[in-house]
Design an enzyme around this catalytic site. Structure first.
Site, PDB file in Angstrom:
ATOM      1  N   LYS A  67       0.826  -1.200   0.000  1.00  0.00           N
ATOM      2  CA  LYS A  67       0.000   0.000   0.000  1.00  0.00           C
ATOM      3  C   LYS A  67       0.867   1.260   0.000  1.00  0.00           C
ATOM      4  O   LYS A  67       0.624   2.193  -0.774  1.00  0.00           O
ATOM      5  CB  LYS A  67      -0.930  -0.019   1.221  1.00  0.00           C
ATOM      6  CG  LYS A  67      -1.872   1.157   1.314  1.00  0.00           C
ATOM      7  CD  LYS A  67      -1.336   2.197   2.242  1.00  0.00           C
ATOM      8  CE  LYS A  67      -2.183   3.470   2.144  1.00  0.00           C
ATOM      9  NZ  LYS A  67      -1.612   4.508   3.035  1.00  0.00           N
ATOM     10  N   ASP A 124      -6.062  -0.113   0.337  1.00  0.00           N
ATOM     11  CA  ASP A 124      -6.056  -0.177   1.798  1.00  0.00           C
ATOM     12  C   ASP A 124      -7.321  -0.913   2.223  1.00  0.00           C
ATOM     13  O   ASP A 124      -8.035  -1.463   1.391  1.00  0.00           O
ATOM     14  CB  ASP A 124      -6.007   1.227   2.392  1.00  0.00           C
ATOM     15  CG  ASP A 124      -7.118   2.084   1.821  1.00  0.00           C
ATOM     16  OD1 ASP A 124      -8.173   1.545   1.467  1.00  0.00           O
ATOM     17  OD2 ASP A 124      -6.938   3.296   1.729  1.00  0.00           O
TER      18      ASP A 124
END
Length: 213
Positions: A115, A133
């Site tokens: 991420k 996310d």
DNA sequence: AAAACGGGGGC
DNA sequence: GCCCCAGTTTT
């Protein structure tokens, strides 16, 4: 100014850093600080650190305890301080002082996962990366865009589905929507701009209420 | 796959 | 007092 409204979504502190000065290193460090930490804490913490050191050479020269003190009260501040200093060292020794611009290289840095790597590519380098996310993962499955178990699977699927332009805005809109409306436990469906919209539009079956985090 | 890391804010 | 948070790393 910690947040800015943009079409109902919020610009994160990392976006704010990137907007002021699109330096991949600053984006990387502020993203590392932002992990599991609210924007209201992340931005001031980043500013305190950057006021003392804003490049790899400056960061490695800092005592780890000094970094801790500067980024407090960001969560995981001890772990982050160690990762930030170590990452700066690796950037100097392995990458000639420049932040690498690929997921594979970025994720070799301590404290940098998929991420974070994608956010740095997106915000720091302006490359078309989608960062998945918990919000994006949850929403993508609720809407039936994907049927995936892991965020990485979601990321690979979204790269095929989502358009190739405006990735920065798409990232922020998805996350903002996940933060404010399509929340994990008690989604504000009455405020959902997609519910009851034209046929063919994505919809939520309201069954995906979960605690994926 | 699950636990650990961590402090702050909302209710 | 309990729950949540733009994850990553280690078990």
């Amino acid at each position: 100014m910690l947040r800015k409204e943009v079409g109902g979504a919020t610009l994160s502190s990392v976006s704010e850093i990137a907007r002021r000065s699109p330096d991949p290193f600053l984006v990387l460090i502020s993203t590392m600080i932002s992990l599991r930490t609210k924007d209201e804490v992340t931005l001031p913490a980043s500013e305190r650190l950057f006021a003392v050191a804003d490049d790899p050479t400056g960061i490695v020269a800092l005592d780890e305890g000094k970094i801790q003190k500067l980024i407090y009260p960001a969560g995981f501040y001890r772990t982050k301080a160690r990762s930030i200093k170590k990452a700066a060292g690796i950037i100097i020794e392995q990458y000639g002082g420049r932040v690498p611009n690929s997921v594979d290289e970025l994720t070799t840095l301590p404290g940098v996962g998929r991420k974070t790597a994608n956010l740095v590519l997106n915000l720091g380098f302006g490359l078309p990366a989608i960062c998945v996310d918990t919000h994006v993962h949850r929403i993508s499955n609720r809407f039936g865009w994907v049927t995936t178990k892991t965020p990485e699977q979601t990321e690979l699927a979204l790269e095929v589905i989502l358009p190739r332009h405006h990735w920065i805005e798409i990232n922020e809109l998805l996350v903002g929507y996940g933060q404010k409306i399509c929340t994990p436990l008690s989604p504000r469906c009455s405020e959902c701009p997609f519910l009851g919209s034209v046929s063919g539009a994505p919809h939520c079956d309201r069954a995906g209420v979960d605690r994926s985090r």
